[in-house]
Design a protein around this motif. Structure first.
Motif, short mmCIF file in Angstrom:
data_model
loop_
_atom_site.label_atom_id
_atom_site.label_comp_id
_atom_site.label_asym_id
_atom_site.label_seq_id
_atom_site.Cartn_x
_atom_site.Cartn_y
_atom_site.Cartn_z
N PHE A 1 3.17 10.47 16.38
CA PHE A 1 1.85 11.04 16.15
C PHE A 1 1.11 11.05 17.48
O PHE A 1 1.11 10.04 18.20
N ASN B 1 -1.98 14.50 15.56
CA ASN B 1 -1.11 15.52 14.99
C ASN B 1 0.35 15.03 15.13
O ASN B 1 0.62 14.15 15.93
N VAL B 2 1.28 15.61 14.36
CA VAL B 2 2.68 15.24 14.55
C VAL B 2 3.15 15.75 15.90
O VAL B 2 2.72 16.81 16.36
N ALA B 3 4.06 15.00 16.53
CA ALA B 3 4.50 15.36 17.87
C ALA B 3 5.91 14.87 18.12
O ALA B 3 6.40 13.97 17.42
N ASP B 4 6.58 15.49 19.08
CA ASP B 4 7.91 15.00 19.49
C ASP B 4 7.77 13.96 20.59
O ASP B 4 8.71 13.21 20.86
N CYS C 1 1.03 15.61 21.72
CA CYS C 1 1.60 16.78 21.04
C CYS C 1 1.59 18.01 21.95
O CYS C 1 0.89 18.04 22.97
N SER C 2 2.34 19.02 21.54
CA SER C 2 2.50 20.20 22.39
C SER C 2 1.19 20.98 22.54
O SER C 2 0.99 21.68 23.52
N ILE C 3 0.28 20.84 21.58
CA ILE C 3 -1.01 21.54 21.66
C ILE C 3 -1.90 20.86 22.70
O ILE C 3 -2.49 21.51 23.56
N ILE D 1 -2.27 17.40 8.74
CA ILE D 1 -1.33 18.18 9.55
C ILE D 1 -1.15 19.59 9.01
O ILE D 1 -0.99 20.55 9.75
N ARG D 2 -1.19 19.70 7.67
CA ARG D 2 -1.00 21.00 7.03
C ARG D 2 -2.08 21.99 7.47
O ARG D 2 -1.82 23.18 7.62
N ILE E 1 -1.26 23.42 10.86
CA ILE E 1 -0.25 24.48 10.76
C ILE E 1 -0.87 25.78 10.25
O ILE E 1 -0.58 26.87 10.75
#
Lengths: 205, 205
Positions: free
Chosen positions: A57, A63-66, A70-72, A89-90, A93
């Motif tokens: 997170f 937000n969810v992230a790798d 996060c990429s944003i 999170i929804r 998206i």
């Protein structure tokens, strides 16, 4: 249901634990997997395990992230001084799918709802206040559900934000394709109050 | 849909491959798994992999099994000389759930349907004929779909069975709770032809 195989039965029971999946649907999904190649099912299983174990997170916006960020948030092309506050999170998206927002997000994890036992401390509110103060955010946009709980949350957070920060909320009104006669009074009243000049309406279509 | 995490995106895509699961439902399922304990998701994944890799098909009746022979065929209390012929595993589960049948099964794997490219050789028909001849089966009960394909399959198999074997099919008629006026003509005509004495009907309720 009577199964002649406990392996099948266990798989059906696991699927039936998921929300909105009954025993019959679970059986259909399992029999579908049974027809697939062994490697495909292995890949399905691994993807689920990896997702649960490796997902992170974002330390900045939740937000969810790798990765840790996060990429944003990590995207320097996005307006870092603009934060859109959402429930989950929804919603991120859904808003990203419009491809209309170029700022960043902040995921609260819900809205203030005393009846459900959710107070400000259960939500990511402190990190939002801290983030706005530290980063000198110019605008905070609330994109919460149009409910009493959502409005309460906006009111609570707004009072804690620095006075110089611009605070807005997404427009409420009649949805595109919506029938006027079926709109509730509240929505209709608000859409009258917040009426727009026809010029800006036509040019935005 | 725009995802900020490729782990999340991959998991959603895997779920969306399953029949009847769209992207939105897949996202809901993945976000549910994300909220579960890591061990629970691990257990879910392992159950699916094990099911696919370890499940067997009964060498006698082609039903799913945990061993070389399924639990129904291996049960000495069941009437081994009575075979109920069905299309697929789902039908076995449906019939077993009635708890009214004490014989064994034979799963064809479909019905003869030339338009779909399914001929007798694609189905488990040879093993059924061989089984009836070898075991001296006394009765073969067909429980296939009431379609032209189902009837064709019954006709094809019946001609290959030994003459002394009793061959029956499950009754066609008005379903319990069904409205007479909504029944199709074929069903209504057949249920008139195959009418039952009231005594046997009342005692069977």
């Amino acid at each position: 249901m009577q199964f002649s195989s406990s392996l099948l039965e266990n798989a059906v029971n696991e699927f039936a634990k998921l929300p909105g999946i009954g025993k019959k649907t679970a059986l259909r999904l399992v029999l579908h997997l049974l027809k697939q190649d062994s490697e495909d099912v292995e890949h399905f299983s691994e993807t689920m395990s990896r997702m649960r174990n490796e997902i992170k997170f974002c330390q900045r916006c939740h937000n969810v992230a790798d990765a840790d960020i996060c990429s944003i948030c990590a995207n320097s092309l996005r307006k870092q001084e603009m934060i859109c506050v959402v429930e989950n999170i929804r919603d991120v998206i859904a808003l990203e799918s419009t491809q209309q927002f170029s700022g960043t997000y902040h995921v609260l994890g819900g809205v203030i709802s005393p009846l459900d036992g959710v107070g400000p401390n259960q939500l990511n509110i402190d990190t939002l206040i801290h983030r706005v103060q530290k980063e000198g955010t110019s605008e905070v946009i609330f994109a919460l559900s149009p409910t009493i709980q959502g409005d309460t949350t906006i009111y609570y957070i707004q009072k804690k934000l620095p006075a110089e920060t611009k605070v807005t909320t997404i427009a409420r009104g009649i949805a595109f394709g919506g029938e006027l006669e079926y709109a509730d009074e509240m929505t209709l009243a608000r859409s009258l109050q917040n009426r727009l000049p026809v010029d800006s309406y036509v040019s935005s279509r």
